[in-house]
Design an enzyme around this catalytic site. Structure first.
Site, PDB file in Angstrom:
ATOM      1  N   SER A 181      94.051  66.147  20.205  1.00 26.49           N
ATOM      2  CA  SER A 181      94.828  65.360  21.457  1.00 26.49           C
ATOM      3  C   SER A 181      94.103  65.579  22.771  1.00 26.49           C
ATOM      4  CB  SER A 181      96.200  65.879  21.514  1.00 26.49           C
ATOM      5  OG  SER A 181      96.184  67.484  21.906  1.00 26.49           O
ATOM      6  N   HIS A 209      98.079  60.806  17.474  1.00 28.57           N
ATOM      7  CA  HIS A 209      97.069  59.935  18.170  1.00 28.57           C
ATOM      8  C   HIS A 209      96.406  59.001  17.310  1.00 28.57           C
ATOM      9  CE1 HIS A 209      97.889  62.179  21.660  1.00 28.57           C
ATOM     10  NE2 HIS A 209      97.768  63.473  21.039  1.00 28.57           N
ATOM     11  N   LYS A 244     104.061  57.769  21.566  1.00 29.82           N
ATOM     12  CA  LYS A 244     102.663  57.381  22.073  1.00 29.82           C
ATOM     13  C   LYS A 244     102.469  55.871  21.705  1.00 29.82           C
ATOM     14  CE  LYS A 244     101.965  62.102  22.199  1.00 29.82           C
ATOM     15  NZ  LYS A 244     101.685  63.535  21.638  1.00 29.82           N
TER      16      LYS A 244
HETATM   17  C1  LIG Z   1     102.243  64.696  22.016  1.00 34.83           C
HETATM   18  C2  LIG Z   1     101.915  65.543  20.538  1.00 34.83           C
HETATM   19  C3  LIG Z   1     103.139  66.198  19.954  1.00 34.83           C
HETATM   20  C4  LIG Z   1     104.440  66.401  20.194  1.00 34.83           C
HETATM   21  O1  LIG Z   1     105.060  64.807  20.221  1.00 34.83           O
HETATM   22  P1  LIG Z   1     106.298  64.820  21.032  1.00 34.83           P
HETATM   23  O2  LIG Z   1     106.993  63.422  20.344  1.00 34.83           O
HETATM   24  O3  LIG Z   1     105.803  64.332  22.391  1.00 34.83           O
HETATM   25  O4  LIG Z   1     107.241  65.913  21.258  1.00 34.83           O
HETATM   26  C5  LIG Z   1     102.604  66.629  18.560  1.00 34.83           C
HETATM   27  N1  LIG Z   1     101.474  66.896  18.384  1.00 34.83           N
HETATM   28  C6  LIG Z   1     100.360  66.224  18.842  1.00 34.83           C
HETATM   29  C7  LIG Z   1      99.053  66.082  18.489  1.00 34.83           C
HETATM   30  C8  LIG Z   1     100.828  65.566  20.195  1.00 34.83           C
HETATM   31  O5  LIG Z   1      99.804  65.175  21.063  1.00 34.83           O
END
Ligand SMILES: *Cc1c(COP(=O)(O)O)cnc(C)c1O
Length: 395
Positions: A181, A209, A244
């Site tokens: 991330s 991602h 995302k």
């Molecule tokens: C953002 C993220 C999460 C958490 O997801 P949310 O839906 O924002 O709680 C989990 N793993 C990774 C790699 C992330 O970037």
């Protein structure tokens, strides 16, 4: 015992001195990848809305219609009050989309990872975790009470050694972000699977991602690597978030039917939390359709990516290779990261500085993220501004 303020006021002061104090901005969308930040218009390179779907009219329409049918709240845990036809359909569509038999939809990715890891392994088991894994995989590992073995980032030799050294563990679970991330690089999933096969371990990948962005039709990292997910479901668990690239919120875990059934029995973040509202779920169903149908969004992202890479190459700072929408610019110390962020902001551009503990000490960085919503001239403006800043403050 000291009172609360006597403890936390000096603790905050210390964070301030270390340049680690975080401040929230008040921001709202202003169209075409722009934000109004504390009232000021900014070109923004900070969101994970890689396809620009958070502002998509089809998703908004699906959400509005669902409010008419379902209202706004889900009222209880899905195990207490059931889940809606929308939830039922979404899980089916998600599983089909990624090519696995079953999926379980969670209200957040954080909850999906902490709940699932803790449900899969327990005391006496062993977790093997990439050093750059997301915080919620780490927290899920701690919650599980399994022994945790952290291997250096993407170091397959070290992982191989660790798996051999702990061959006696009852269950072995390897955890990796599919796309890291804060770095944007990929975990070599085929090699990880091969190692897991050799050592009789399971693999859980977090595709927060990659989903929507990588692979055929945005099907994510498994597709990117040319894997047929169903062939690996006896040792593979797939997780992706939906706040995302999918543009809404929540997450899902997918795998074989018995594993999903087990998670429904034991993932405490699923069992003991109110379900996500159905309008969110209907927006996600619309999002899946758009992800597949509007391939031009991924093409646009690719073109923006190439332009940004060209611009970053001329800077005095390191921009590690990344084929994804996440482009880190390594600045080293917290002060430099903040200074560059502020200098960009003075030029109307918002790129967040990421500091420890989100990234390892000494690797403070700008985390530049791209979105299909942005225009080519915006990316060029960012590159020019970075060159100016590099000259002004020295790299
Ligand atoms: C953002 C993220 C999460 C958490 O997801 P949310 O839906 O924002 O709680 C989990 N793993 C990774 C790699 C992330 O970037």
């Amino acid at each position: 015992m000291p009172d609360l303020n006597d403890v936390f006021t000096p603790a905050l002061g210390q964070l301030e001195v270390q340049q680690l104090l975080r401040r929230r901005r008040v921001a709202e969308p202003a169209g075409e990848g722009r934000l109004r930040v504390d009232g000021q218009p900014r070109l923004a390179f900070c969101s994970n809305d890689y396809l620009g779907l958070s502002q998509h009219p089809a998703l908004a329409e699906a959400m509005r219609n669902a409010i008419e049918r379902y209202g706004v709240g889900a009222t209880a845990s899905p195990l207490v009050c059931g889940h809606s036809p929308a939830h039922e359909a979404l899980e089916h569509e998600l599983a089909q989309f990624v090519g696995l038999p079953k999926a379980l939809y969670f209200y957040a990715g954080y909850a999906a990872n902490t709940g699932c890891v803790a449900a899969l392994v327990e005391r006496g088991d062993a977790i093997f975790s990439d050093a750059l894994n997301h915080a919620c995989l780490i927290d899920g590992s701690r919650l599980s009470r399994a022994d945790i073995h952290v291997y250096p980032h993407n170091d397959l030799t070290a992982l191989d050694r660790a798996l051999s050294a702990h061959a006696g563990a009852r269950r072995k679970l390897v955890l990796a972000d599919a796309v890291f991330s804060m770095d944007g690089d990929l975990a070599p999933i085929p090699e990880l699977l091969a190692l897991c096969e050799r050592h009789d371990a399971w693999l859980m990948v977090d595709d927060a991602h990659g989903f929507g962005v990588l692979g055929e039709g945005g099907r994510g990292s498994l597709s990117h690597w040319g894997l047929v997910p169903s062939r690996h479901m006896s040792r593979l668990i797939y997780m992706a978030t939906l706040g995302k690239a999918a543009g809404v919120s929540g997450a899902f875990v997918a795998g074989s039917a018995p594993v999903m059934q087990w998670l429904l029995q034991r993932a405490r973040t699923y069992m003991f939390a109110t379900a996500a509202p159905a309008p969110i779920v209907e927006a996600l169903r619309a999002s899946l359709k758009v992800i597949e149908a509007e391939g031009w969004r991924r093409e646009r992202l690719g073109a923006l990516h190439d332009a940004l890479r060209d611009g970053l190459a001329g800077l005095p700072w390191q921009a590690p290779a990344s084929i994804t929408a996440i482009q880190p610019l390594l600045l080293g110390d917290n002060g430099t990261a903040l200074a560059v962020m502020q200098a960009l902001e003075a030029r109307g551009i918002w790129v967040p500085a990421i500091r420890p503990p989100t990234v390892p000490v000494g690797t403070a960085r700008l985390r530049i993220t791209l979105s299909a919503e942005q225009r080519m001239e915006d990316v060029k403006a960012l590159c020019t501004a970075l060159q100016d800043v590099a000259c002004a403050i020295g790299g």
